[in-house]
Design a protein around this motif. Structure first.
Motif, PDB file in Angstrom:
ATOM      1  N   HIS A 168      32.188  54.748  23.129  1.00  0.00           N
ATOM      2  CA  HIS A 168      33.341  55.231  22.370  1.00  0.00           C
ATOM      3  C   HIS A 168      34.515  54.289  22.575  1.00  0.00           C
ATOM      4  N   VAL A 169      35.064  53.806  21.488  1.00  0.00           N
ATOM      5  CA  VAL A 169      36.221  52.914  21.552  1.00  0.00           C
ATOM      6  C   VAL A 169      37.142  53.227  20.372  1.00  0.00           C
ATOM      7  N   PRO A 170      38.413  52.866  20.463  1.00  0.00           N
ATOM      8  CA  PRO A 170      39.295  53.007  19.304  1.00  0.00           C
ATOM      9  C   PRO A 170      39.114  51.839  18.348  1.00  0.00           C
ATOM     10  N   VAL A 171      39.356  52.083  17.076  1.00  0.00           N
ATOM     11  CA  VAL A 171      39.380  50.998  16.097  1.00  0.00           C
ATOM     12  C   VAL A 171      40.836  50.573  15.965  1.00  0.00           C
ATOM     13  N   ASN A 172      41.178  49.545  16.725  1.00  0.00           N
ATOM     14  CA  ASN A 172      42.582  49.100  16.770  1.00  0.00           C
ATOM     15  C   ASN A 172      42.615  47.585  16.950  1.00  0.00           C
ATOM     16  N   ALA A 173      43.697  47.095  17.531  1.00  0.00           N
ATOM     17  CA  ALA A 173      43.852  45.650  17.678  1.00  0.00           C
ATOM     18  C   ALA A 173      42.803  45.030  18.602  1.00  0.00           C
ATOM     19  N   GLY A 206      38.063  58.143  17.290  1.00  0.00           N
ATOM     20  CA  GLY A 206      39.117  58.864  16.570  1.00  0.00           C
ATOM     21  C   GLY A 206      39.503  58.093  15.325  1.00  0.00           C
ATOM     22  N   LEU A 207      40.389  58.683  14.547  1.00  0.00           N
ATOM     23  CA  LEU A 207      40.849  58.016  13.327  1.00  0.00           C
ATOM     24  C   LEU A 207      41.807  56.883  13.663  1.00  0.00           C
ATOM     25  N   PRO A 208      41.696  55.754  12.991  1.00  0.00           N
ATOM     26  CA  PRO A 208      42.606  54.647  13.247  1.00  0.00           C
ATOM     27  C   PRO A 208      43.996  54.839  12.645  1.00  0.00           C
ATOM     28  N   SER A 209      44.150  55.829  11.792  1.00  0.00           N
ATOM     29  CA  SER A 209      45.475  56.161  11.258  1.00  0.00           C
ATOM     30  C   SER A 209      45.587  57.674  11.122  1.00  0.00           C
ATOM     31  N   ARG A 210      46.783  58.188  11.332  1.00  0.00           N
ATOM     32  CA  ARG A 210      46.973  59.630  11.360  1.00  0.00           C
ATOM     33  C   ARG A 210      47.286  60.187   9.980  1.00  0.00           C
ATOM     34  N   LYS A 214      40.602  58.449   2.826  1.00  0.00           N
ATOM     35  CA  LYS A 214      40.076  57.355   2.008  1.00  0.00           C
ATOM     36  C   LYS A 214      40.462  55.999   2.604  1.00  0.00           C
ATOM     37  N   LYS A 215      41.668  55.943   3.146  1.00  0.00           N
ATOM     38  CA  LYS A 215      42.111  54.713   3.818  1.00  0.00           C
ATOM     39  C   LYS A 215      41.248  54.447   5.042  1.00  0.00           C
ATOM     40  N   VAL A 216      40.978  55.491   5.811  1.00  0.00           N
ATOM     41  CA  VAL A 216      40.130  55.360   6.997  1.00  0.00           C
ATOM     42  C   VAL A 216      38.721  54.934   6.597  1.00  0.00           C
ATOM     43  N   ALA A 217      38.225  55.466   5.488  1.00  0.00           N
ATOM     44  CA  ALA A 217      36.888  55.102   5.014  1.00  0.00           C
ATOM     45  C   ALA A 217      36.803  53.595   4.764  1.00  0.00           C
ATOM     46  N   ASP A 218      37.845  53.020   4.171  1.00  0.00           N
ATOM     47  CA  ASP A 218      37.866  51.577   3.937  1.00  0.00           C
ATOM     48  C   ASP A 218      37.830  50.806   5.260  1.00  0.00           C
ATOM     49  N   ILE A 277      25.212  49.275  15.436  1.00  0.00           N
ATOM     50  CA  ILE A 277      25.354  50.311  14.416  1.00  0.00           C
ATOM     51  C   ILE A 277      26.678  51.019  14.641  1.00  0.00           C
ATOM     52  N   PHE A 278      27.480  51.097  13.599  1.00  0.00           N
ATOM     53  CA  PHE A 278      28.795  51.729  13.693  1.00  0.00           C
ATOM     54  C   PHE A 278      28.699  53.216  13.383  1.00  0.00           C
ATOM     55  N   GLY A 279      29.515  53.998  14.082  1.00  0.00           N
ATOM     56  CA  GLY A 279      29.565  55.430  13.801  1.00  0.00           C
ATOM     57  C   GLY A 279      30.930  56.018  14.092  1.00  0.00           C
ATOM     58  N   TYR A 280      31.106  57.250  13.669  1.00  0.00           N
ATOM     59  CA  TYR A 280      32.361  57.967  13.897  1.00  0.00           C
ATOM     60  C   TYR A 280      32.077  59.308  14.544  1.00  0.00           C
ATOM     61  N   HIS A 281      32.838  59.611  15.590  1.00  0.00           N
ATOM     62  CA  HIS A 281      32.735  60.890  16.292  1.00  0.00           C
ATOM     63  C   HIS A 281      33.850  61.806  15.795  1.00  0.00           C
ATOM     64  N   ASN A 282      33.472  62.950  15.247  1.00  0.00           N
ATOM     65  CA  ASN A 282      34.449  63.873  14.656  1.00  0.00           C
ATOM     66  C   ASN A 282      35.158  64.733  15.690  1.00  0.00           C
ATOM     67  N   GLY A 283      36.289  65.245  15.273  1.00  0.00           N
ATOM     68  CA  GLY A 283      36.967  66.321  15.973  1.00  0.00           C
ATOM     69  C   GLY A 283      36.976  67.548  15.088  1.00  0.00           C
TER      70      GLY A 283
END
Length: 278
Positions: A96-101, A122-126, A134-138, A153-159
């Motif tokens: 698990h890591v953030p999608v950031n800088a 988590g989401l890279p933008s709030r 939709k922005k996060v999807a891009d 393989i990339f994935g997303y963990h939901n809250g």
């Protein structure tokens, strides 16, 4: 109140009630149990190698790391945790890591560590809006391409908040509908999905092939906090019967809060799972 000895004894010798008996004859026993290291974040920060040894002794097999104040591997270097887990009979499967800088650094480290998956924690933008999802999807589509180049393989963990709605649309669905199904996979946290109002089984049916990873946890009946398996509101046994429907490859136990110590709770959870089937 149970003593610590009584608590640990219970974890190893639980007797299931009649509610779960049908499952015992319909499917194979649970095996290759995974653990998300956020569940033992404090012990990992204090003694990463020693904590991994204790998890292996309990019986956990699959490891999912999580970013901490000491980096993505609790102070260990990618090659170091790769070797330690291998020596212990564990597999470092995900992280698990953030999608950031620091995203590209995380991709490079995950490849070096030899793991298969890299998961956005988590989401890279709030913003609980359709436009933001939709922005996060891009962003996730691009992140997944980065992972593919590194054989990850990339994935997303939901809250739980991902299942909020705007204009009748569930935000989690917006994310699924606007990401590349071949590259962007989901690690469905079953507990938080249910608390947020989502039905995991319906998602497995609506979006086949999107959920190779699961987080399993139980949630207290009176508050949104995790607890030991069988003590809360989540039907762990019933959900495990949907492994094939989900085409689930790996699952990870996660518990964020504890009534006992983290390792005692994880011993209890492992003992619980050993009495189930999937």
């Amino acid at each position: 109140m149970k003593t610590r000895r009584e608590f640990l004894k219970t974890s190893g010798g639980m007797v299931l009630g009649g509610l779960f008996l049908p499952y015992l004859t319909e499917a194979a026993k649970v095996k290759n149990v995974g653990i998300n290291l956020y569940s033992v974040r404090e012990p990992m920060l204090a003694d990463a190698k020693g904590t991994l040894e204790k998890l292996a002794k309990i019986g956990y097999k699959e490891i999912e790391s999580a970013k901490s104040v000491k980096g993505n591997y609790y102070g260990l270097q990618p090659k170091e945790i790769k070797q330690i887990t291998k020596d212990l009979g564990l597999t470092l499967r995900s992280g698990h890591v953030p999608v950031n800088a620091t995203w590209q650094k995380s991709v490079d480290e995950a490849a070096e560590a030899g793991q298969d998956y890299l998961i956005a924690a988590g989401l890279p933008s709030r913003g609980q809006t359709i436009d933001n999802y939709k922005k996060v999807a891009d962003i996730f589509n691009k992140s997944a391409e980065d992972c593919q180049k590194a054989n990850l393989i990339f994935g997303y963990h939901n809250g739980g908040s991902d299942f909020a709605q705007e204009n009748g649309q569930t935000l989690y669905d917006v994310l699924l509908d606007n990401t590349n199904p071949d590259l962007v996979k989901m690690e469905l946290d079953l507990g938080w999905a249910i608390v947020g109002g989502g039905d995991p089984v319906q998602y497995f049916e609506k979006y086949p092939g999107r959920f190779p990873l699961w987080h399993i946890k139980d949630i207290k009946k009176d508050k949104a906090e995790s607890t030991e398996f069988g003590k809360g509101r989540i039907d762990i046994a019933g959900l495990l019967q949907n492994k094939k429907k989900s085409d689930m490859k790996y699952f990870f136990v996660e518990q964020e809060e504890w009534d006992h110590s983290p390792l005692e709770s994880l011993q209890y959870n492992y003992g619980y799972l050993m009495k189930l089937s999937m």
